[in-house]
Scaffold this motif. Structure first.
Motif, PDB file in Angstrom:
ATOM      1  N   ASN A   2       0.999  -1.230  -0.009  1.00 13.88           N
ATOM      2  CA  ASN A   2      -0.049  -0.025  -0.127  1.00 13.88           C
ATOM      3  C   ASN A   2       0.931   1.260   0.058  1.00 13.88           C
ATOM      4  O   ASN A   2       1.150   2.031   0.853  1.00 13.88           O
ATOM      5  CB  ASN A   2      -0.985   0.053   1.181  1.00 13.88           C
ATOM      6  N   ILE A   3       1.625   1.289  -1.101  1.00  8.26           N
ATOM      7  CA  ILE A   3       2.518   2.460  -1.130  1.00  8.26           C
ATOM      8  C   ILE A   3       2.358   3.138  -2.388  1.00  8.26           C
ATOM      9  O   ILE A   3       1.900   2.645  -3.191  1.00  8.26           O
ATOM     10  CB  ILE A   3       4.146   1.947  -0.993  1.00  8.26           C
ATOM     11  N   GLY A   4       2.828   4.463  -2.504  1.00  9.54           N
ATOM     12  CA  GLY A   4       2.423   5.381  -3.674  1.00  9.54           C
ATOM     13  C   GLY A   4       2.592   4.789  -4.906  1.00  9.54           C
ATOM     14  O   GLY A   4       1.994   3.987  -5.513  1.00  9.54           O
ATOM     15  N   ASN A   5       3.441   5.029  -5.734  1.00 11.74           N
ATOM     16  CA  ASN A   5       3.550   4.474  -7.126  1.00 11.74           C
ATOM     17  C   ASN A   5       4.485   3.260  -7.047  1.00 11.74           C
ATOM     18  O   ASN A   5       5.091   3.035  -5.873  1.00 11.74           O
ATOM     19  CB  ASN A   5       4.045   5.660  -8.425  1.00 11.74           C
ATOM     20  N   GLU A   6       4.536   2.671  -8.379  1.00 11.07           N
ATOM     21  CA  GLU A   6       5.185   1.109  -8.171  1.00 11.07           C
ATOM     22  C   GLU A   6       6.761   1.356  -8.228  1.00 11.07           C
ATOM     23  O   GLU A   6       7.320   0.549  -7.537  1.00 11.07           O
ATOM     24  CB  GLU A   6       4.675   0.524  -9.592  1.00 11.07           C
ATOM     25  N   LYS A   7       7.251   2.382  -8.877  1.00 10.46           N
ATOM     26  CA  LYS A   7       8.470   2.412  -8.388  1.00 10.46           C
ATOM     27  C   LYS A   7       8.953   2.686  -7.192  1.00 10.46           C
ATOM     28  O   LYS A   7      10.093   2.118  -6.615  1.00 10.46           O
ATOM     29  CB  LYS A   7       9.183   3.743  -9.448  1.00 10.46           C
ATOM     30  N   ASP A   8       8.411   3.548  -6.202  1.00  9.93           N
ATOM     31  CA  ASP A   8       8.544   3.960  -5.066  1.00  9.93           C
ATOM     32  C   ASP A   8       8.310   2.795  -4.102  1.00  9.93           C
ATOM     33  O   ASP A   8       9.129   2.095  -3.346  1.00  9.93           O
ATOM     34  CB  ASP A   8       7.550   4.769  -4.694  1.00  9.93           C
ATOM     35  N   ALA A   9       7.255   1.799  -4.558  1.00 13.60           N
ATOM     36  CA  ALA A   9       7.252   0.438  -4.005  1.00 13.60           C
ATOM     37  C   ALA A   9       8.230  -0.533  -4.277  1.00 13.60           C
ATOM     38  O   ALA A   9       8.731  -1.066  -3.505  1.00 13.60           O
ATOM     39  CB  ALA A   9       5.798  -0.149  -4.588  1.00 13.60           C
ATOM     40  N   LEU A  10       8.849  -0.415  -5.395  1.00 15.18           N
ATOM     41  CA  LEU A  10      10.127  -1.281  -5.432  1.00 15.18           C
ATOM     42  C   LEU A  10      11.253  -0.917  -4.958  1.00 15.18           C
ATOM     43  O   LEU A  10      12.004  -1.622  -4.386  1.00 15.18           O
ATOM     44  CB  LEU A  10      10.468  -1.579  -7.157  1.00 15.18           C
ATOM     45  N   THR A  11      11.487   0.419  -4.853  1.00 14.09           N
ATOM     46  CA  THR A  11      12.583   1.218  -4.123  1.00 14.09           C
ATOM     47  C   THR A  11      12.505   0.785  -2.488  1.00 14.09           C
ATOM     48  O   THR A  11      13.520   0.178  -1.685  1.00 14.09           O
ATOM     49  CB  THR A  11      12.675   2.669  -4.329  1.00 14.09           C
ATOM     50  N   GLN A  12      11.209   0.643  -1.945  1.00  6.88           N
ATOM     51  CA  GLN A  12      11.074   0.372  -0.346  1.00  6.88           C
ATOM     52  C   GLN A  12      11.116  -1.036  -0.302  1.00  6.88           C
ATOM     53  O   GLN A  12      11.948  -1.608   0.714  1.00  6.88           O
ATOM     54  CB  GLN A  12       9.699   0.797  -0.201  1.00  6.88           C
ATOM     55  N   MET A  13      10.780  -1.948  -1.422  1.00  5.76           N
ATOM     56  CA  MET A  13      11.028  -3.334  -1.212  1.00  5.76           C
ATOM     57  C   MET A  13      12.347  -3.762  -1.297  1.00  5.76           C
ATOM     58  O   MET A  13      12.863  -4.501  -0.455  1.00  5.76           O
ATOM     59  CB  MET A  13      10.212  -4.119  -2.118  1.00  5.76           C
ATOM     60  N   ALA A  14      13.087  -3.291  -2.102  1.00  2.00           N
ATOM     61  CA  ALA A  14      14.485  -3.414  -2.363  1.00  2.00           C
ATOM     62  C   ALA A  14      15.267  -2.885  -0.990  1.00  2.00           C
ATOM     63  O   ALA A  14      16.366  -3.699  -0.556  1.00  2.00           O
ATOM     64  CB  ALA A  14      15.041  -2.467  -3.303  1.00  2.00           C
ATOM     65  N   SER A  15      14.794  -1.724  -0.341  1.00  2.00           N
ATOM     66  CA  SER A  15      15.404  -1.333   0.811  1.00  2.00           C
ATOM     67  C   SER A  15      15.222  -2.495   1.880  1.00  2.00           C
ATOM     68  O   SER A  15      16.125  -2.675   2.720  1.00  2.00           O
ATOM     69  CB  SER A  15      14.735   0.096   1.208  1.00  2.00           C
ATOM     70  N   ARG A  16      13.982  -2.955   2.021  1.00  2.10           N
ATOM     71  CA  ARG A  16      13.841  -3.890   3.127  1.00  2.10           C
ATOM     72  C   ARG A  16      14.433  -5.212   2.638  1.00  2.10           C
ATOM     73  O   ARG A  16      14.964  -5.779   3.775  1.00  2.10           O
ATOM     74  CB  ARG A  16      12.358  -4.334   3.018  1.00  2.10           C
ATOM     75  N   PHE A  17      14.799  -5.450   1.574  1.00  2.00           N
ATOM     76  CA  PHE A  17      15.661  -6.521   1.148  1.00  2.00           C
ATOM     77  C   PHE A  17      16.949  -6.491   1.674  1.00  2.00           C
ATOM     78  O   PHE A  17      17.571  -7.365   2.396  1.00  2.00           O
ATOM     79  CB  PHE A  17      15.681  -6.907  -0.260  1.00  2.00           C
ATOM     80  N   VAL A  18      17.555  -5.352   1.331  1.00  4.15           N
ATOM     81  CA  VAL A  18      18.883  -4.921   1.944  1.00  4.15           C
ATOM     82  C   VAL A  18      19.077  -5.002   3.441  1.00  4.15           C
ATOM     83  O   VAL A  18      19.945  -5.510   4.184  1.00  4.15           O
ATOM     84  CB  VAL A  18      19.590  -3.709   1.178  1.00  4.15           C
ATOM     85  N   GLU A  19      17.974  -4.674   4.007  1.00  3.64           N
ATOM     86  CA  GLU A  19      17.861  -4.393   5.461  1.00  3.64           C
ATOM     87  C   GLU A  19      17.999  -6.001   6.174  1.00  3.64           C
ATOM     88  O   GLU A  19      18.197  -6.168   7.449  1.00  3.64           O
ATOM     89  CB  GLU A  19      16.788  -3.597   6.037  1.00  3.64           C
ATOM     90  N   GLN A  20      17.379  -6.964   5.378  1.00  5.65           N
ATOM     91  CA  GLN A  20      17.435  -8.074   5.954  1.00  5.65           C
ATOM     92  C   GLN A  20      18.836  -8.891   6.174  1.00  5.65           C
ATOM     93  O   GLN A  20      18.814 -10.084   6.760  1.00  5.65           O
ATOM     94  CB  GLN A  20      16.503  -8.893   5.108  1.00  5.65           C
ATOM     95  N   LEU A  21      19.723  -8.346   5.336  1.00  5.37           N
ATOM     96  CA  LEU A  21      21.048  -8.894   5.048  1.00  5.37           C
ATOM     97  C   LEU A  21      21.986  -8.412   6.101  1.00  5.37           C
ATOM     98  O   LEU A  21      22.410  -7.021   5.973  1.00  5.37           O
ATOM     99  CB  LEU A  21      21.498  -8.952   3.909  1.00  5.37           C
ATOM    100  N   THR A  22      22.253  -9.250   7.044  1.00  6.26           N
ATOM    101  CA  THR A  22      23.538  -8.647   7.949  1.00  6.26           C
ATOM    102  C   THR A  22      24.900  -7.939   7.557  1.00  6.26           C
ATOM    103  O   THR A  22      25.149  -6.733   8.149  1.00  6.26           O
ATOM    104  CB  THR A  22      23.604  -9.739   9.217  1.00  6.26           C
ATOM    105  N   GLN A  23      25.155  -8.321   6.422  1.00  5.66           N
ATOM    106  CA  GLN A  23      26.638  -7.602   6.139  1.00  5.66           C
ATOM    107  C   GLN A  23      26.163  -6.513   5.497  1.00  5.66           C
ATOM    108  O   GLN A  23      26.918  -5.450   5.542  1.00  5.66           O
ATOM    109  CB  GLN A  23      27.323  -8.547   4.974  1.00  5.66           C
ATOM    110  N   CYS A  24      24.903  -6.209   4.757  1.00  3.78           N
ATOM    111  CA  CYS A  24      24.369  -5.181   4.251  1.00  3.78           C
ATOM    112  C   CYS A  24      24.287  -3.940   5.186  1.00  3.78           C
ATOM    113  O   CYS A  24      24.642  -2.600   5.095  1.00  3.78           O
ATOM    114  CB  CYS A  24      23.567  -5.184   3.282  1.00  3.78           C
ATOM    115  N   ARG A  25      23.822  -4.474   6.464  1.00  9.61           N
ATOM    116  CA  ARG A  25      23.524  -3.546   7.693  1.00  9.61           C
ATOM    117  C   ARG A  25      24.971  -3.102   7.937  1.00  9.61           C
ATOM    118  O   ARG A  25      24.962  -1.709   8.370  1.00  9.61           O
ATOM    119  CB  ARG A  25      22.722  -4.104   8.505  1.00  9.61           C
ATOM    120  N   LYS A  26      25.928  -4.030   8.292  1.00  6.16           N
ATOM    121  CA  LYS A  26      27.089  -3.551   8.615  1.00  6.16           C
ATOM    122  C   LYS A  26      27.905  -2.616   7.807  1.00  6.16           C
ATOM    123  O   LYS A  26      28.615  -1.862   8.234  1.00  6.16           O
ATOM    124  CB  LYS A  26      27.818  -4.902   8.721  1.00  6.16           C
ATOM    125  N   LEU A  27      27.793  -2.812   6.407  1.00  5.09           N
ATOM    126  CA  LEU A  27      28.223  -1.884   5.529  1.00  5.09           C
ATOM    127  C   LEU A  27      27.750  -0.706   5.183  1.00  5.09           C
ATOM    128  O   LEU A  27      27.852   0.277   4.712  1.00  5.09           O
ATOM    129  CB  LEU A  27      28.389  -2.658   4.129  1.00  5.09           C
TER     130      LEU A  27
END
Length: 167
Positions: A2-27
């Motif tokens: 339930n997010i604005g336009n599709e590009k913003d939705a994919l950016t937010q989904m990609a951000s959440r994906f990265v946040e799930q990866l420990t090494q990405c949070r550390k970097l």
């Protein structure tokens, strides 16, 4: 989502994906843009990432992690955009060609594109750069396994899709 336009939705989904990866949070990797065809990420400079203390140059393994993550993220976004499915896609193969060291004290950007989806494999190309994508630090090509949406755990699915209360 339930997010604005599709590009913003994919950016937010990609951000959440990265946040799930420990090494990405550390970097401290951050997604700047996500779409059905590409992802743009930023790796901030940190002296803890330096591979050569005398020069201040970021270790090449960190650049590889940036491109691998951006590429995998581009696959997740591409599949979701094209099929409306959330799939996990582990790296099968990643080839990185380094062209020059990153300049110290500056962020590095990773641009990755998922350019082909077959029924079982996704194919990517990526560029790591600083000031201009036309002056790359490194290029990468990769292949990623497509694993059925049924194999995505519910907790991971919820983490990537976000809550229904997001605006």
């Amino acid at each position: 989502m339930n997010i604005g336009n599709e590009k913003d939705a994919l950016t937010q989904m990609a951000s959440r994906f990265v946040e799930q990866l420990t090494q990405c949070r550390k970097l401290k990797l951050a997604v700047l843009e996500g779409s059905g065809s590409h992802v743009l990420m930023e790796l901030p400079y940190d002296k803890q990432l330096v591979g050569y203390p005398d020069t201040g140059v970021i270790h090449g393994g960190v650049i590889t992690t940036l491109m691998d993550t951006a590429s995998g993220c581009a696959v997740v976004c591409s599949i979701f955009d094209k099929f409306g499915l959330l799939e996990i896609s582990p790296t099968l193969d990643l080839r990185v060609d380094y062209m020059k060291p990153a300049e110290p004290h500056k962020p590095v950007y990773g641009y990755a594109q998922c350019y082909k989806l077959s029924s079982s494999v996704a194919f990517t190309r990526a560029i790591a750069y600083q000031d201009s994508i036309d002056d790359p630090i490194a290029h990468a090509v990769g292949s990623f396994m497509r694993i059925s949406p049924e194999m995505v755990g519910e907790e991971f699915r919820q983490a990537l899709m976000g809550s229904d209360n997001e605006q």
